[in-house]
Design a protein around this motif. Structure first.
Motif, short mmCIF file in Angstrom:
data_model
loop_
_atom_site.label_atom_id
_atom_site.label_comp_id
_atom_site.label_asym_id
_atom_site.label_seq_id
_atom_site.Cartn_x
_atom_site.Cartn_y
_atom_site.Cartn_z
N VAL A 72 -2.63 0.90 -4.03
CA VAL A 72 -1.76 -0.27 -3.98
C VAL A 72 -0.93 -0.28 -5.24
CG1 VAL A 72 -1.65 -2.78 -3.87
CG2 VAL A 72 -3.42 -1.56 -2.61
N PHE A 96 -8.52 -5.00 -1.98
CA PHE A 96 -7.94 -4.97 -0.64
C PHE A 96 -8.81 -4.19 0.33
CE2 PHE A 96 -4.45 -5.37 -3.63
CZ PHE A 96 -3.71 -6.40 -3.08
N LEU A 135 -2.57 -3.21 4.67
CA LEU A 135 -3.48 -4.09 3.92
C LEU A 135 -3.94 -5.20 4.85
CD1 LEU A 135 -1.59 -4.53 0.53
CD2 LEU A 135 -3.50 -3.01 1.05
N PRO A 167 0.84 -1.20 0.00
CA PRO A 167 0.00 0.00 0.00
C PRO A 167 0.88 1.25 0.00
CG PRO A 167 0.16 -0.87 2.21
CD PRO A 167 0.90 -1.82 1.32
#
Length: 143
Positions: free
Chosen positions: A64, A72, A115, A40
């Protein structure tokens, strides 16, 4: 019967080879994922200046790298102190700082995004080197 033995022997030799090559394909996919480094990210961003007693709202959108962020779930946290009167909330990949500042000053803090999901199948998270990222931000509140 003698003619079947060579065929059976060949099949027995081919089975491990087939298994090995199929495992290599999966390993290759995992190594490609490692190379892509799915992590991320938070953008570099100068945050809006605020004023004591005036409503404040600022949004930071995480993303991301090398993947679709819609797959996610993100979790945000603040390291440090936000200006008195300001809070934060998140929805998906969006992090919002909001409220009414009560005190002037310069406030330095970090936002951490993590994440939460582990992907299944191709990209199963085997090579996530780091499932979080941090970035420093600053809010200036004037009187």
């Amino acid at each position: 019967m003698a003619s079947l033995f060579p065929l059976r022997s060949r099949l027995l030799l081919l089975l491990p080879l087939l298994f090995f090559t199929s495992s290599c394909e999966m390993l290759t996919e995992e190594l490609l994922e490692c190379n892509q480094k799915i992590v991320p990210k938070l953008p570099e961003k100068g945050l809006l200046q605020g004023k004591v007693g005036a409503r404040y709202s600022e949004i930071i959108s995480a993303y991301v790298q090398n993947a679709d962020e819609e797959t996610f779930d993100f979790q945000f946290s603040v390291i440090g102190i936000l200006p008195e009167g300001l809070n934060f909330r998140s929805d998906g990949r969006v992090f919002e700082i909001y409220g009414i500042p009560l005190k002037e000053g310069i406030y330095d803090f970090k936002v951490k995004v993590k994440l939460l999901d582990v992907i299944t199948g191709t990209g199963d998270g085997f090579c996530f080197s780091k499932d979080f990222s941090k970035r420093s931000y600053k809010i200036v509140i004037e009187a």
